[in-house]
Motif scaffolding. Structure first.
Motif, short mmCIF file in Angstrom:
data_model
loop_
_atom_site.label_atom_id
_atom_site.label_comp_id
_atom_site.label_asym_id
_atom_site.label_seq_id
_atom_site.Cartn_x
_atom_site.Cartn_y
_atom_site.Cartn_z
N THR A 49 11.56 9.29 -5.59
CA THR A 49 10.74 8.19 -5.08
C THR A 49 9.96 7.62 -6.25
O THR A 49 9.37 8.37 -7.03
CB THR A 49 9.76 8.69 -4.01
N VAL A 50 9.94 6.31 -6.38
CA VAL A 50 9.20 5.67 -7.47
C VAL A 50 7.89 5.12 -6.91
O VAL A 50 7.89 4.36 -5.95
CB VAL A 50 10.02 4.53 -8.10
N LEU A 51 6.80 5.56 -7.51
CA LEU A 51 5.50 5.01 -7.15
C LEU A 51 4.95 4.24 -8.33
O LEU A 51 5.28 4.54 -9.47
CB LEU A 51 4.51 6.13 -6.80
N SER A 64 13.97 1.38 -12.16
CA SER A 64 13.89 2.84 -12.25
C SER A 64 14.46 3.46 -10.98
O SER A 64 15.24 4.42 -11.03
CB SER A 64 12.43 3.30 -12.40
N ALA A 65 14.06 2.90 -9.83
CA ALA A 65 14.52 3.46 -8.56
C ALA A 65 16.03 3.37 -8.45
O ALA A 65 16.69 4.32 -8.02
CB ALA A 65 13.85 2.71 -7.41
N THR A 66 16.58 2.24 -8.88
CA THR A 66 18.04 2.05 -8.78
C THR A 66 18.77 3.07 -9.66
O THR A 66 19.74 3.71 -9.23
CB THR A 66 18.42 0.62 -9.23
N ILE A 67 18.26 3.23 -10.89
CA ILE A 67 18.92 4.17 -11.81
C ILE A 67 18.82 5.60 -11.28
O ILE A 67 19.79 6.35 -11.27
CB ILE A 67 18.31 4.06 -13.22
N GLU A 90 9.31 1.86 1.25
CA GLU A 90 9.59 3.29 1.09
C GLU A 90 8.47 3.92 0.30
O GLU A 90 7.54 3.28 -0.13
CB GLU A 90 10.93 3.48 0.36
N GLY A 91 8.55 5.19 0.11
CA GLY A 91 7.59 5.85 -0.77
C GLY A 91 6.28 6.20 -0.10
O GLY A 91 5.40 6.76 -0.75
N GLN A 92 6.13 5.88 1.18
CA GLN A 92 4.83 6.16 1.81
C GLN A 92 4.53 7.66 1.86
O GLN A 92 3.40 8.08 1.67
CB GLN A 92 4.76 5.54 3.21
N ALA A 105 -10.30 1.55 -16.41
CA ALA A 105 -11.09 2.38 -17.31
C ALA A 105 -12.57 2.33 -17.01
O ALA A 105 -13.27 3.32 -17.16
CB ALA A 105 -10.83 1.95 -18.74
N ARG A 106 -13.07 1.18 -16.62
CA ARG A 106 -14.50 1.08 -16.35
C ARG A 106 -14.83 1.31 -14.89
O ARG A 106 -15.95 1.13 -14.47
CB ARG A 106 -15.04 -0.28 -16.81
N ALA A 107 -13.84 1.65 -14.11
CA ALA A 107 -14.10 2.00 -12.71
C ALA A 107 -13.42 3.33 -12.45
O ALA A 107 -12.51 3.44 -11.64
CB ALA A 107 -13.56 0.93 -11.78
N PRO A 108 -13.88 4.38 -13.18
CA PRO A 108 -13.12 5.63 -13.14
C PRO A 108 -13.08 6.26 -11.76
O PRO A 108 -12.20 7.05 -11.47
CB PRO A 108 -13.86 6.52 -14.13
N LEU A 109 -14.00 5.87 -10.90
CA LEU A 109 -13.96 6.47 -9.57
C LEU A 109 -13.15 5.59 -8.63
O LEU A 109 -13.54 5.31 -7.52
CB LEU A 109 -15.38 6.67 -9.04
N CYS A 110 -12.05 5.12 -9.13
CA CYS A 110 -11.20 4.27 -8.31
C CYS A 110 -9.76 4.48 -8.78
O CYS A 110 -9.50 4.63 -9.96
CB CYS A 110 -11.62 2.81 -8.51
N ARG A 111 -8.86 4.51 -7.87
CA ARG A 111 -7.47 4.73 -8.28
C ARG A 111 -6.56 4.02 -7.29
O ARG A 111 -6.79 4.07 -6.09
CB ARG A 111 -7.20 6.24 -8.26
N ILE A 112 -5.55 3.40 -7.82
CA ILE A 112 -4.59 2.73 -6.94
C ILE A 112 -3.29 3.53 -6.94
O ILE A 112 -2.79 3.91 -7.98
CB ILE A 112 -4.29 1.31 -7.46
N CYS A 113 -2.78 3.81 -5.78
CA CYS A 113 -1.46 4.43 -5.68
C CYS A 113 -0.63 3.53 -4.79
O CYS A 113 -1.12 3.02 -3.78
CB CYS A 113 -1.52 5.79 -4.99
N SER A 114 0.59 3.32 -5.13
CA SER A 114 1.38 2.46 -4.28
C SER A 114 2.84 2.85 -4.34
O SER A 114 3.30 3.42 -5.32
CB SER A 114 1.23 1.01 -4.71
#
Ligand SMILES: NC(=O)c1ccc[n+]([C@@H]2O[C@H](COP(=O)([O-])OP(=O)(O)OC[C@H]3O[C@@H](n4cnc5c(N)ncnc54)[C@H](O)[C@@H]3O)[C@@H](O)[C@H]2O)c1
Ligand SMILES: O=c1ccn([C@@H]2O[C@H](COP(=O)(O)OP(=O)(O)O[C@H]3O[C@H](CO)[C@@H](O)[C@H](O)[C@H]3O)[C@@H](O)[C@H]2O)c(=O)[nH]1
Length: 372
Positions: A137-139, A122-125, A160-162, A146-155
């Motif tokens: 920027t692709v994250l 995706s980033a290349t395109i 790059e992308g920080q 689903a069972r840990a709704p109070l948790c989220r991963i972003c990367s």
């Protein structure tokens, strides 16, 4: 495009008004009144349905969220350019059609050989289509907790992308406690989703296969066994229900992604191990259909059979990879006349089912709500 770091996100455009896009967008819109969220979809019928009171899919609590936010800061549109171009002075949507077409193509590279190649591809395109003043920027921000709704991963991509990660985190921080907002490198994030889903799939598969073939062979009660086994806190009580096989849009796909990844990494033994989870799951569905046939004196030809429930799990209208599909197919192949009913399956799905059942059975249609 030079943008001051950590400038708050004010607009979000979600491409795809489906099971992931709409609930995610509705939650963001309700939690972040200062962010304008537009969900765009290629299907005009779907967009019209989201803009009406007859929503195309069911998810507990979703309609209430939409009624609070639609027309305020949540919008559904077929216009792939307008929502962003009209309002955003910068960002992905600033440009022309080619830009979003490319984004869409990149985001939906379902034929990418492996999930891991998706963000890089995706980033290349996107990069190849950049114009002055527009930076992509692709994250990776997988939906799987689903069972840990109070948790989220972003990367972000490793090097790059920080900056983009730092801008996305505050969106989730409106309702996710800071300590549960995890940022990590993109490959950890993608692998986390695959492994979590593969382990859950393996567990559901194992639950259905509790040796020796559940209680049938021994007289044991599978629910009692699940209760006892789940009482060990190392094992835990969830995901121990024997069923006719797991379904849904993610489990099989993610296990097979993991299989492919292992093959690419020249780990054939590991690949076969994970593949067996899918094989067992297939076996479980065929075994269930065969049991029906055997119990009906070895033939179902011309017999009318009611199927109550068609979605892949309760509280959803989603029929993707539903075990019911394989069971019904097997019974139809054997000449059974099926009558399928599921009060939560609606819209196109139910139409197909009704047509199928009309063709195959002369039973009257149940009135809505009359099914258990
Ligand atoms: N369902 C899940 O729980 C889940 C979880 C994690 C990731 N995913 C991934 O998220 C993605 C979406 O999954 P979903 O379950 O929401 O699927 P979905 O089929 O419910 O929704 C996808 C939507 O995208 C629209 N669409 C397709 N092509 C388009 C285009 N060119 N332009 C605009 N819209 C287009 C479709 O009309 C559809 O409404 C998939 O890649 C899936 O693998 C799904
Ligand atoms: O004890 C159990 C629990 C589940 N299942 C089956 O397993 C399948 C999947 O169930 P579930 O995980 O509840 O549904 P999904 O919506 O597919 O959710 C999975 O896939 C999503 C998309 O990746 C993630 O968000 C979730 O965390 C992950 O659990 C269904 O067919 C269930 O009937 C069993 O057979 N036995």
């Amino acid at each position: 495009h030079a943008r001051p770091p950590h400038q708050p996100i004010r607009r979000i455009c979600c491409i795809g008004a489906g099971y992931v896009g709409v609930p995610s967008s509705a939650v963001i819109a309700s939690k972040c009144p200062d962010i304008d969220v537009t969900v765009v979809d290629i299907s005009a019928a779907k967009v019209a349905a989201w803009n009406s009171d007859r929503h195309p899919l069911y998810e507990p609590g979703l309609s209430e969220l939409i009624s609070q936010t639609r027309g305020v800061n949540l919008h559904f549109s077929c216009d792939m350019i307008g929502p962003l171009e009209a309002r955003s002075p910068y960002g992905l949507g600033q440009g022309k059609a080619a830009d979003l077409t490319t984004l869409e193509a990149a985001a939906r590279l379902r034929k990418a050989p492996c999930q891991f190649e998706l963000p890089r591809a995706s980033a290349t395109i996107l990069r190849a289509n950049e114009r002055p003043g527009v930076r992509h920027t692709v994250l990776s921000n997988p939906e799987f907790l689903a069972r840990a709704p109070l948790c989220r991963i972003c990367s972000g991509l490793i090097d790059e992308g920080q900056e983009a990660v730092q801008r996305l985190v505050p969106v989730y921080a409106r309702w996710v406690p800071k300590e549960r907002l995890v940022t990590m490198n993109l490959w950890s994030s993608e692998l986390s989703k695959l492994v979590a889903n593969a382990m859950l799939a393996q567990r559901a598969s194992a639950a259905s296969m509790r040796p020796p073939q559940s209680g049938e062979a021994t007289g044991a009660d599978v629910s009692e066994v699940a209760l006892a086994v789940g009482a060990d806190s190392r094992i835990g009580p969830r995901f121990l229900c024997a069923s006719l096989g797991f379904g849904g849009s993610c489990f099989q796909k993610d296990v097979l992604n993991l299989v492919y990844l292992c093959e690419c990494l020249n780990l054939p033994e590991v690949a076969r191990y994970w593949e067996s989870v899918v094989t067992l799951n297939q076996y479980q569905k065929y075994r269930f259909a065969d049991k029906i046939i055997v119990d009906l004196f070895n033939t179902v030809k011309g017999k009318r059979i009611a199927v109550l429930g068609f979605a892949f799990k309760k509280d959803t209208g989603d029929t993707r990879e539903s075990p019911a599909i394989d069971v019904c197919r097997r019974l139809i192949d054997e000449g059974a006349l099926l009558r399928v009913y599921d009060p939560k399956v609606c819209w196109r799905g139910s139409l197909l089912i009704y047509v199928l059942s009309f063709l195959l059975s002369s039973w009257p249609l149940p009135s809505r709500g009359s099914a258990p």
